[in-house]
Design an enzyme around this catalytic site. Structure first.
Site, PDB file in Angstrom:
ATOM      1  N   SER A  25       0.843  -1.192   0.000  1.00 28.06           N
ATOM      2  CA  SER A  25       0.000   0.000   0.000  1.00 28.06           C
ATOM      3  C   SER A  25       0.878   1.242   0.000  1.00 28.06           C
ATOM      4  CB  SER A  25      -0.903   0.020   1.233  1.00 28.06           C
ATOM      5  OG  SER A  25      -1.445   1.318   1.365  1.00 28.06           O
ATOM      6  N   HIS A  40      -0.942  -1.112  -4.525  1.00 30.96           N
ATOM      7  CA  HIS A  40      -2.237  -0.849  -3.890  1.00 30.96           C
ATOM      8  C   HIS A  40      -2.337   0.651  -3.605  1.00 30.96           C
ATOM      9  CE1 HIS A  40      -5.854  -1.961  -1.611  1.00 30.96           C
ATOM     10  NE2 HIS A  40      -5.485  -1.023  -0.752  1.00 30.96           N
ATOM     11  N   ASP A  72      -4.607   3.682  -2.183  1.00 30.86           N
ATOM     12  CA  ASP A  72      -5.742   4.006  -1.311  1.00 30.86           C
ATOM     13  C   ASP A  72      -6.204   5.430  -1.560  1.00 30.86           C
ATOM     14  OD1 ASP A  72      -6.085   1.643   0.395  1.00 30.86           O
ATOM     15  OD2 ASP A  72      -4.014   2.049   0.972  1.00 30.86           O
ATOM     16  N   MET A  87      -8.788   8.234  -0.583  1.00 32.83           N
ATOM     17  CA  MET A  87      -9.719   8.625   0.493  1.00 32.83           C
ATOM     18  C   MET A  87     -10.139  10.073   0.304  1.00 32.83           C
ATOM     19  SD  MET A  87      -7.602   7.171   3.725  1.00 32.83           S
ATOM     20  CE  MET A  87      -6.820   5.557   3.715  1.00 32.83           C
ATOM     21  N   HIS A 111      -8.035   1.281  -4.557  1.00 30.34           N
ATOM     22  CA  HIS A 111      -9.060   1.015  -3.542  1.00 30.34           C
ATOM     23  C   HIS A 111      -9.715   2.346  -3.202  1.00 30.34           C
ATOM     24  CE1 HIS A 111      -9.617  -0.035   1.041  1.00 30.34           C
ATOM     25  NE2 HIS A 111     -10.769   0.179   0.443  1.00 30.34           N
ATOM     26  N   MET A 153     -12.035   4.773  -1.339  1.00 24.60           N
ATOM     27  CA  MET A 153     -12.783   5.003  -0.094  1.00 24.60           C
ATOM     28  C   MET A 153     -13.410   6.377  -0.234  1.00 24.60           C
ATOM     29  SD  MET A 153      -9.910   3.429   2.420  1.00 24.60           S
ATOM     30  CE  MET A 153      -8.686   3.381   1.108  1.00 24.60           C
ATOM     31  N   MET A 194     -11.750  -5.991   4.440  1.00 23.68           N
ATOM     32  CA  MET A 194     -10.925  -5.138   5.298  1.00 23.68           C
ATOM     33  C   MET A 194     -10.668  -5.881   6.607  1.00 23.68           C
ATOM     34  SD  MET A 194     -10.336  -2.451   3.485  1.00 23.68           S
ATOM     35  CE  MET A 194      -9.340  -1.673   4.765  1.00 23.68           C
ATOM     36  N   ASP A 233      -6.919  -6.566   3.458  1.00 23.99           N
ATOM     37  CA  ASP A 233      -6.309  -5.237   3.548  1.00 23.99           C
ATOM     38  C   ASP A 233      -6.382  -4.699   4.978  1.00 23.99           C
ATOM     39  OD1 ASP A 233      -5.368  -2.698   3.090  1.00 23.99           O
ATOM     40  OD2 ASP A 233      -7.042  -2.064   1.810  1.00 23.99           O
TER      41      ASP A 233
HETATM   42  C1  DX5 Z   1      -6.685   1.400   5.075  1.00 18.96           C
HETATM   43  C2  DX5 Z   1      -6.121   1.106   3.723  1.00 18.96           C
HETATM   44  C3  DX5 Z   1      -5.011   0.126   3.719  1.00 18.96           C
HETATM   45  C4  DX5 Z   1      -3.810   0.570   4.473  1.00 18.96           C
HETATM   46  C5  DX5 Z   1      -3.026  -0.643   4.855  1.00 18.96           C
HETATM   47  O1  DX5 Z   1      -7.794   2.218   4.920  1.00 18.96           O
HETATM   48  O2  DX5 Z   1      -7.132   0.570   2.879  1.00 18.96           O
HETATM   49  O3  DX5 Z   1      -4.673  -0.246   2.394  1.00 18.96           O
HETATM   50  O4  DX5 Z   1      -2.990   1.446   3.744  1.00 18.96           O
HETATM   51  O5  DX5 Z   1      -1.969  -0.233   5.648  1.00 18.96           O
HETATM   52  P1  DX5 Z   1      -1.348  -1.157   6.778  1.00 18.96           P
HETATM   53  O6  DX5 Z   1      -0.779  -2.348   6.079  1.00 18.96           O
HETATM   54  O7  DX5 Z   1      -0.343  -0.261   7.403  1.00 18.96           O
HETATM   55  O8  DX5 Z   1      -2.469  -1.552   7.708  1.00 18.96           O
HETATM   56 ZN    ZN Z   2      -6.541  -0.261   0.914  1.00 15.11          ZN
END
Ligand code: DX5
Ligand code: ZN
Length: 213
Positions: A7, A31, A33, A35, A64, A66, A135, A173
């Site tokens: 990530s 990956h 993220d 947000m 991903h 969010m 998750m 994840d």
């Molecule tokens: C959380 C994200 C994850 C996060 C994982 O909302 O979707 O992808 O970056 O990070 P770690 O491995 O540090 O939990």
């Molecule tokens: Zn993620």
């Protein structure tokens, strides 16, 4: 074949090229993220960063989302060159249509649920998905503690995927690290996302190798 998806939320944004190379050389997927500060309380990064990574990525990008209204941004992610696009089941009132639209662009379509959402809420949509992200922390922040219920949820989902005879992959994840990777794979996970475990390590390549088992 197990795939490791670091990530980039945990990457060093002042030296992103260095962490991108770690993924290019050692891992399987980027990956990403995304947000928006509305669907989740945190804001991560957006199109400029994804576009920059796309120029040097030699591994597929797994975005991903969010965010609210994920359906609005499908074409844009496709144009950037993202290969896998996922969104949260409760982020839209049109999940089926959104999954179909993602597939129409040529990307793989994924649906994501947080740890408090029942696994069976996914069942009506499995045939429209290429992968599911379960998750193992609440979406929004990196570096959280892995939730142990995840093993049982993977097994339950895997049994239903097999019952329906579908080629849907399970991605996990949140809080994934070398200590829990093998048990996750034994339960039925095929894609492991890891942020902090990889990028906060002294030797990210060794961490990725050890998660492959
Ligand atoms: C959380 C994200 C994850 C996060 C994982 O909302 O979707 O992808 O970056 O990070 P770690 O491995 O540090 O939990
Ligand atoms: Zn993620």
């Amino acid at each position: 074949m197990i795939q490791i998806a670091p990530s980039m939320l945990a990457a060093d944004f002042l030296h992103l090229d260095k962490d991108v190379e770690i993924v290019n050389e050692n891992a399987d997927l980027f990956h990403l993220d995304i947000m928006d500060g509305v669907f989740v309380p945190n804001i991560s990064y957006g199109f400029p960063v994804v576009e920059a990574i796309a120029t040097v990525a030699r591994k597929p990008m797994d975005a991903h989302l969010m965010i609210v209204h994920p359906e609005k941004y499908i074409e844009r992610f496709a144009r950037i060159g993202v290969s896998m696009l996922s969104f949260h089941l409760n982020a839209t009132d049109k999940p089926a249509q959104t999954l179909l639209h993602i597939r129409e662009t040529g990307m793989k379509a994924g649906l994501v649920i947080n740890p408090d959402m029942p696994v069976d809420s996914l069942y009506p949509y499995l045939h429209l998905c290429d992968y599911i992200i379960l998750m193992s922390v609440y979406a929004g922040f990196g570096g959280q503690k892995f939730i142990d219920d995840t093993y049982g949820r993977i097994r339950t989902l895997k049994a239903e995927i097999d019952r329906q005879g579908l080629p849907v992959q399970i991605e996990v994840d949140g809080g994934v690290c070398p200590a829990n990777a093998k048990a996750l794979v034994d339960a039925g996970a095929e894609i492991l996302v890891a942020g902090s475990a990889v990028f906060k390590a002294e030797d990210p390549a060794a961490v990725i190798a050890s998660m492959r088992g």
